[in-house]
Design a protein around this motif. Structure first.
Motif, mmCIF file in Angstrom:
data_model
loop_
_atom_site.group_PDB
_atom_site.id
_atom_site.type_symbol
_atom_site.label_atom_id
_atom_site.label_comp_id
_atom_site.label_asym_id
_atom_site.label_seq_id
_atom_site.Cartn_x
_atom_site.Cartn_y
_atom_site.Cartn_z
ATOM 1 N N VAL A 642 0.815 -1.218 0.000
ATOM 2 C CA VAL A 642 0.000 0.000 0.000
ATOM 3 C C VAL A 642 0.852 1.274 0.000
ATOM 4 O O VAL A 642 2.060 1.217 0.235
ATOM 5 N N VAL A 643 0.186 2.365 -0.256
ATOM 6 C CA VAL A 643 0.873 3.655 -0.217
ATOM 7 C C VAL A 643 1.207 3.985 1.237
ATOM 8 O O VAL A 643 0.423 3.707 2.143
ATOM 9 N N GLY A 644 2.400 4.532 1.435
ATOM 10 C CA GLY A 644 2.851 4.810 2.801
ATOM 11 C C GLY A 644 2.264 6.105 3.349
ATOM 12 O O GLY A 644 1.741 6.938 2.607
ATOM 13 N N GLU A 645 2.383 6.232 4.654
ATOM 14 C CA GLU A 645 1.851 7.415 5.303
ATOM 15 C C GLU A 645 2.553 8.664 4.774
ATOM 16 O O GLU A 645 3.766 8.665 4.572
ATOM 17 N N GLY A 646 1.773 9.719 4.562
ATOM 18 C CA GLY A 646 2.358 10.966 4.061
ATOM 19 C C GLY A 646 2.439 11.005 2.545
ATOM 20 O O GLY A 646 2.899 11.989 1.969
ATOM 21 N N TYR A 647 2.013 9.910 1.900
ATOM 22 C CA TYR A 647 2.037 9.905 0.436
ATOM 23 C C TYR A 647 0.626 9.723 -0.088
ATOM 24 O O TYR A 647 -0.272 9.239 0.620
ATOM 25 N N GLU A 648 0.422 10.095 -1.343
ATOM 26 C CA GLU A 648 -0.926 10.189 -1.874
ATOM 27 C C GLU A 648 -1.405 8.908 -2.540
ATOM 28 O O GLU A 648 -2.547 8.472 -2.365
ATOM 29 N N THR A 649 -0.521 8.300 -3.289
ATOM 30 C CA THR A 649 -0.930 7.112 -4.050
ATOM 31 C C THR A 649 0.292 6.332 -4.534
ATOM 32 O O THR A 649 1.403 6.861 -4.566
ATOM 33 N N LEU A 650 0.071 5.078 -4.871
ATOM 34 C CA LEU A 650 1.108 4.328 -5.583
ATOM 35 C C LEU A 650 0.895 4.537 -7.070
ATOM 36 O O LEU A 650 -0.238 4.770 -7.520
ATOM 37 N N MET A 651 1.964 4.443 -7.812
ATOM 38 C CA MET A 651 1.883 4.535 -9.273
ATOM 39 C C MET A 651 2.695 3.387 -9.850
ATOM 40 O O MET A 651 3.817 3.136 -9.410
ATOM 41 N N THR A 652 2.112 2.655 -10.781
ATOM 42 C CA THR A 652 2.940 1.703 -11.524
ATOM 43 C C THR A 652 3.045 2.218 -12.944
ATOM 44 O O THR A 652 2.097 2.802 -13.473
ATOM 45 N N VAL A 653 4.203 2.009 -13.512
ATOM 46 C CA VAL A 653 4.396 2.434 -14.897
ATOM 47 C C VAL A 653 5.148 1.316 -15.597
ATOM 48 O O VAL A 653 6.162 0.840 -15.085
ATOM 49 N N ASP A 654 4.587 0.862 -16.692
ATOM 50 C CA ASP A 654 5.300 -0.235 -17.354
ATOM 51 C C ASP A 654 5.354 -0.085 -18.867
ATOM 52 O O ASP A 654 4.604 0.656 -19.473
ATOM 53 N N TYR A 655 6.329 -0.785 -19.400
ATOM 54 C CA TYR A 655 6.515 -0.836 -20.851
ATOM 55 C C TYR A 655 5.614 -1.928 -21.387
ATOM 56 O O TYR A 655 5.603 -3.045 -20.856
ATOM 57 N N SER A 656 4.862 -1.637 -22.446
ATOM 58 C CA SER A 656 4.093 -2.736 -23.006
ATOM 59 C C SER A 656 4.881 -3.394 -24.137
ATOM 60 O O SER A 656 5.423 -2.721 -25.011
ATOM 61 N N GLN A 657 4.964 -4.693 -24.046
ATOM 62 C CA GLN A 657 5.625 -5.514 -25.075
ATOM 63 C C GLN A 657 7.025 -5.016 -25.428
ATOM 64 O O GLN A 657 7.387 -4.956 -26.594
ATOM 65 N N ILE A 658 7.794 -4.677 -24.414
ATOM 66 C CA ILE A 658 9.095 -4.079 -24.739
ATOM 67 C C ILE A 658 10.001 -5.053 -25.481
ATOM 68 O O ILE A 658 10.737 -4.663 -26.388
ATOM 69 N N GLU A 659 9.922 -6.339 -25.122
ATOM 70 C CA GLU A 659 10.838 -7.278 -25.783
ATOM 71 C C GLU A 659 10.494 -7.452 -27.256
ATOM 72 O O GLU A 659 11.381 -7.560 -28.105
ATOM 73 N N MET A 660 9.198 -7.473 -27.573
ATOM 74 C CA MET A 660 8.822 -7.585 -28.989
ATOM 75 C C MET A 660 9.216 -6.323 -29.758
ATOM 76 O O MET A 660 9.563 -6.370 -30.926
ATOM 77 N N ARG A 661 9.147 -5.202 -29.094
ATOM 78 C CA ARG A 661 9.547 -3.959 -29.751
ATOM 79 C C ARG A 661 11.050 -3.963 -30.023
ATOM 80 O O ARG A 661 11.516 -3.496 -31.072
ATOM 81 N N ILE A 662 11.794 -4.492 -29.070
ATOM 82 C CA ILE A 662 13.240 -4.592 -29.281
ATOM 83 C C ILE A 662 13.524 -5.570 -30.419
ATOM 84 O O ILE A 662 14.395 -5.336 -31.255
ATOM 85 N N MET A 663 12.760 -6.650 -30.441
ATOM 86 C CA MET A 663 12.897 -7.608 -31.546
ATOM 87 C C MET A 663 12.651 -6.905 -32.885
ATOM 88 O O MET A 663 13.409 -7.087 -33.839
ATOM 89 N N ALA A 664 11.609 -6.083 -32.945
ATOM 90 C CA ALA A 664 11.306 -5.360 -34.184
ATOM 91 C C ALA A 664 12.467 -4.447 -34.560
ATOM 92 O O ALA A 664 12.906 -4.413 -35.711
ATOM 93 N N HIS A 665 12.992 -3.757 -33.558
ATOM 94 C CA HIS A 665 14.070 -2.809 -33.818
ATOM 95 C C HIS A 665 15.345 -3.521 -34.275
ATOM 96 O O HIS A 665 15.969 -3.138 -35.261
ATOM 97 N N LEU A 666 15.709 -4.562 -33.542
ATOM 98 C CA LEU A 666 16.967 -5.252 -33.864
ATOM 99 C C LEU A 666 16.877 -6.003 -35.184
ATOM 100 O O LEU A 666 17.841 -6.068 -35.940
ATOM 101 N N SER A 667 15.714 -6.587 -35.459
ATOM 102 C CA SER A 667 15.598 -7.379 -36.682
ATOM 103 C C SER A 667 15.324 -6.495 -37.890
ATOM 104 O O SER A 667 15.544 -6.904 -39.021
ATOM 105 N N GLN A 668 14.836 -5.281 -37.638
ATOM 106 C CA GLN A 668 14.475 -4.375 -38.731
ATOM 107 C C GLN A 668 13.454 -5.008 -39.664
ATOM 108 O O GLN A 668 13.373 -4.669 -40.841
ATOM 109 N N ASP A 669 12.676 -5.951 -39.134
ATOM 110 C CA ASP A 669 11.639 -6.579 -39.954
ATOM 111 C C ASP A 669 10.558 -5.547 -40.260
ATOM 112 O O ASP A 669 9.943 -4.974 -39.357
#
Length: 878
Positions: A642-669
């Motif tokens: 949970v969010v700790g005392e004195g703080y407002e909220t938790l935030m998660t931030v994530d990359y979607s499909q980062i490995e497939m995107r890297i695959m696209a970039h590296l393979s240049q397909d």
DNA sequence: CAAATCACGTA
DNA sequence: CGTACGTGATTTGC
């Protein structure tokens, strides 16, 4: 010689734990070391054949044609021999289209032209006997590779009855079965030698062929063509154009680090000792005798002013040096800190430090003076406990060793000192009398001082090693900044709700007991449901159920197999057992987390920065990177974060499909890149292409198949594995893969190239140059090789993703600091960050986090980022 | 008592 | 017969 070594040593007795055979390597290198020890050459080189085609095979296609193919355990050892030679700094030469003998003959000729005193040729090929002169001796192996016969001109004459220069004439007449060169039938070495003496050489024998009587004479006349051909082929070239000349072959000190590396891989211990015992090494560490001459100041910590004097002498002014720091192991309650340059050490007892000195120390530790440590993050935590702050760490020997050898999960200071400095700094070294001098003071002090001196010296060695591999940038710009961030994240921890844990535990505990009772009732006995062994007895003996997949010791009872059995037998025990497994696992997780809650109401994990071979972080004690995220009950565990005392909220931030995107970039397909640029649902887009239907007609089944396919690709999935995963026939899986690669050929080409290049260079690389060495790519154990190939496919992708999120973390931390925000990062879960947001900062933090995550790397496809908010990790999650 | 084995949670 | 991890219970081996 390598081939001889192969047959001289039993192949089964020489193999690494990964199944790589090493008997030829061991035999060859052992022979070579002995040779060097005995002959003490000023110059040295090793020549190799290249492939099987040479100018001789073109001349006479049957040349060496009857040779059996080398045994399969042999060829993979040749590159290993070359690696050892590289480490020993011995040049090895090979020239396509020519044989090793030609190289040897050329070098020998050059050496004689340069008036060298003596030339030694070690070869198992008798053709080299033609090279013997007053200055050139051939060492020919007679028994295995351990006994070498010295062929001087006299010895050749004694053995064959002809002078060395005439040996090829004799060989031409007799023929050479091993080279598939028939000679004159009925003529052996004795007759050949007699003729050569009698007629003064082959030319004259041919000229006067008619004069030779008897059966042998007739046979000779019938086979003159053979003889001429043999003579032509066994003539060694002495004027090749080699890329190196004699001065390049001067013996050099061995590359200590490389020797350790290659001998580690080969698992050779005695040879390693022999190498260091007999050969000089480049990075010669001061040996024990020299150490005694080091100005080794061990301050009496009760004396005021010693620390200030030490710092003034070594850390201030124009010739200020890095100060290496080592803290004692904390086993006893005294805490000692050693400071050292490469030549001077000072050991402080923190608890007994006079107040003045303590202030000097605190100012030094938190000040701008550059420092080096081994695992600075742990040191920071321990110093923080004692009220010090550690700043300006510019080098970490643990991280350096990790970047150089990410696969070695252990790189303790003692290991590194042994490997790079050939020095024992273990704490028991003093006690066991291995140290050359014994101070009157405590042995611990002595050890700490030595360890700090070693850290200072390791920095120099490792800096060089990092530079050689182009890894310095990763060290200074990536790992060290990340280390400081992790330090804060660990210290901060994440708040957890004890109440939620308690409620969950009680519920799960009741469930566990219920499931156990159900299970016992179903089989009429109480067994240990956590014992695979007892389960096997019940399932496969008592109940006689169909056997599942094999494990090393029996048959698996894993969840997949149990579900399978349940479908087949519908036995209630199986359902109860599966439920029990699930409940007991969750209960265990809850219990672990509950007991990990610290006095501040938060859980403080430890992020391991030098463990995962791909560059990822890992989390221990407790592991917060494997908190359940799928099942409903699993998600309830996330409600407790949970969010700790004195703080407002938790935030998660994530990359979607980062490995497939890297695959696209590296393979240049082109197709894959377009898929991401379109912003369509990736798997629908790929499904439409693979199944050749409009995008809105991609069914759920099609989508799940290409999804499994896409992800499997990054891990080296086989058609067998794909078929098993999707529950379809292997043929169908194969067809799916073929269709996939037809549409996304760039991916296939990229994956091939990755493995091919890794096999050539010995390592893979991420987008940012992080390396992973995969020696098993040339293993002749198929299972090992296949495993290394899959690792080679995955490492650049997983590793690049790891690099990218580290870059993002640094940028986010910078921005938070720059904008003086109180929000903070708490966790990293490979492609996700968890932050705690201070009141009123939500908008600004979300904006900067999105910006720096998406902007962490410039790929040819966008980096998509999604953000979630909530009072618990569950609600903030996606 | 430590190491190996099995099982299973995450990305 | 996808990769990368860490943890815990049981069993095995010294």
């Amino acid at each position: 010689m390598a081939f001889r070594a192969f047959y001289a040593l039993p192949v089964d007795n020489f193999a690494t734990s990964t199944g790589q055979h090493t008997n030829a390597v061991h035999g060859f290198i052992s022979m070579l070391l002995k040779l060097i020890a005995e002959e003490k050459p000023s110059h040295i080189a090793v020549a190799f054949d290249v492939g099987s085609e040479t100018f001789r095979t073109r001349e006479y296609s049957e040349y060496k044609g009857t040779r059996d193919k080398a045994p399969e355990e042999f060829p993979s050892q040749i590159p290993l021999i070359k690696e050892v030679l590289d480490a020993l700094r011995i040049r090895h030469l090979e020239v396509p289209d020519f044989e090793a003998d030609d190289i040897v003959a050329t070098l020998k000729t050059e050496a004689e032209d340069e008036s060298f005193d003596e030339v030694l040729i070690c070869s198992g090929d008798r053709d080299t006997l033609q090279l013997v002169t007053e200055t050139t001796t051939v060492l020919y192996p007679t028994k295995g590779v351990s006994v070498l016969t010295r062929f001087t001109p006299q010895a050749v004459e004694d053995k064959y009855g002809v002078p060395p220069a005439r040996y090829p004439e004799l060989a031409a007449l007799v023929g050479e079965t091993s080279d598939n060169l028939p000679g004159v039938p009925g003529v052996g070495p004795k007759t050949a030698a007699k003729w050569i003496a009698q007629y003064d050489g082959l030319t004259n024998i041919i000229a006067r062929a008619d004069e030779i009587g008897g059966k042998a004479g007739q046979s000779f006349r019938d086979n003159i063509d053979n003889v001429l051909r043999n003579r032509k082929l066994n003539h060694l070239l002495t004027d090749m154009d080699l890329a190196v000349s004699l001065p390049d072959l001067v013996t050099e000190p061995v590359n200590r680090e490389a020797v350790h590396g290659v001998f580690d891989a080969l698992e050779f211990t005695t040879l390693r000792e022999r190498v260091f015992a007999m050969l000089p090494a480049d990075s010669a560490a001061p040996d024990q005798d020299e150490s005694t001459e080091l100005s080794f100041d061990i301050a009496s910590w009760a004396d005021d002013g010693d620390l200030a004097a030490f710092l003034q002498a070594h850390a201030d002014g124009e010739d200020a040096q890095r100060i290496a720091l080592v803290l004692d192991d904390g086993a006893t309650d005294v805490e000692r800190l050693a400071l050292a340059t490469r030549t001077h050490a000072l050991v402080l007892e923190l608890a007994a430090l006079p107040a003045g000195e303590d202030a000097v120390l605190a100012a030094f530790l938190s000040g701008p003076a550059p420092k080096t440590a081994h695992d600075a993050k742990s040191m920071w935590h321990r110093l923080t406990e004692r009220g010090y702050d550690l700043k300006s760490v510019v080098f970490d020997t643990d991280i350096a060793a990790y970047l150089i050898h990410p696969d070695q999960r252990r790189h303790t200071l003692v290991d590194l000192a042994q490997r790079y400095l050939d020095r024992d700094v273990a704490s028991d070294a003093a006690a066991s009398g291995q140290l050359a001098f014994d101070l009157e003071s405590d042995a611990t002090i002595d050890t700490l001082a030595r360890q700090a001196l070693a850290v200072a010296e390791l920095e120099v060695q490792l800096t060089g090693a990092l530079e050689d591999r182009g890894l310095s940038h990763l060290m200074t710009k990536l790992e060290l900044p990340v280390q400081r961030i992790l330090q804060d994240m660990e210290a901060t921890g994440i708040a957890v709700s004890e109440t939620v844990f308690n409620e969950l535990y009680d519920q799960l505990d009741a469930d566990v007991k219920q499931a156990a009772d159900d299970a016992y009732a179903a089989i009429g006995q109480e067994i240990n449901l956590s014992s695979p062994k007892q389960l096997q007895k019940v399932l496969f003996e008592d109940l006689d159920m169909p056997k599942t997949k094999r494990t090393k010791t029996g048959w698996t009872t894993d969840a997949e197999a149990l579900s399978d059995l349940f479908e087949k037998t519908a036995h209630p025990f199986l359902a109860a057992l599966l439920a029990h497994r699930d409940r007991i696992k969750l209960r265990q997780i809850v219990e672990t987390l509950r007991s990990a809650r610290a006095a501040d109401g938060r859980i403080h994990t430890t992020f391991q920065q030098t463990v995962a071979a791909t560059g990822r972080l890992s989390s221990t004690d407790p592991n917060l990177q494997n908190i359940p995220a799928r099942s409903e009950d699993g998600l309830r565990i996330r409600e407790a974060f949970v969010v700790g005392e004195g703080y407002e909220t938790l935030m998660t931030v994530d990359y979607s499909q980062i490995e497939m995107r890297i695959m696209a970039h590296l393979s240049q397909d082109a197709g894959l890149i377009e898929a991401f640029r379109e912003g369509e649902d990736l798997h629908n887009y790929v499904g439409a292409r693979v199944f050749d239907v409009p995008i809105d007609e991609v069914t759920a089944q099609m989508r799940s198949r290409v999804k499994a396919m896409s992800y499997g690709l990054a891990y080296g999935l086989s058609s067998f594995g794909l078929s098993r995963q999707l529950g379809i026939e292997v043929g169908e899986a194969k067809a799916l893969m073929d269709d996939y690669f037809d549409r996304f050929g760039g991916v296939r080409d990229y994956l091939r190239t990755v493995v091919e290049q890794a096999r050539r260079t010995g390592y893979t690389e991420t987008m940012f140059g992080r390396r992973r060495y995969l020696p098993d790519l040339t293993s002749d154990n198929r299972q090992r090789r296949d495993m290394a190939e899959r690792a080679a496919l995955n490492a650049p992708i997983q590793g690049s993703a790891a690099d990218i999120i580290k870059i993002a973390m640094i940028a986010i931390e910078d921005a938070l600091e720059r904008e003086k925000l109180d929000s903070r990062m708490l966790l990293q879960v490979h492609d996700e960050l968890v932050l705690e947001i201070a009141p009123g900062e939500l908008k600004r933090v979300e904006a900067l986090v999105r910006e720096h995550m998406a902007g962490a790397a410039k790929l040819d496809v966008p980096l998509d980022v999604s953000v979630g908010l909530g009072p618990s990790w569950r609600e903030a999650g996606h």
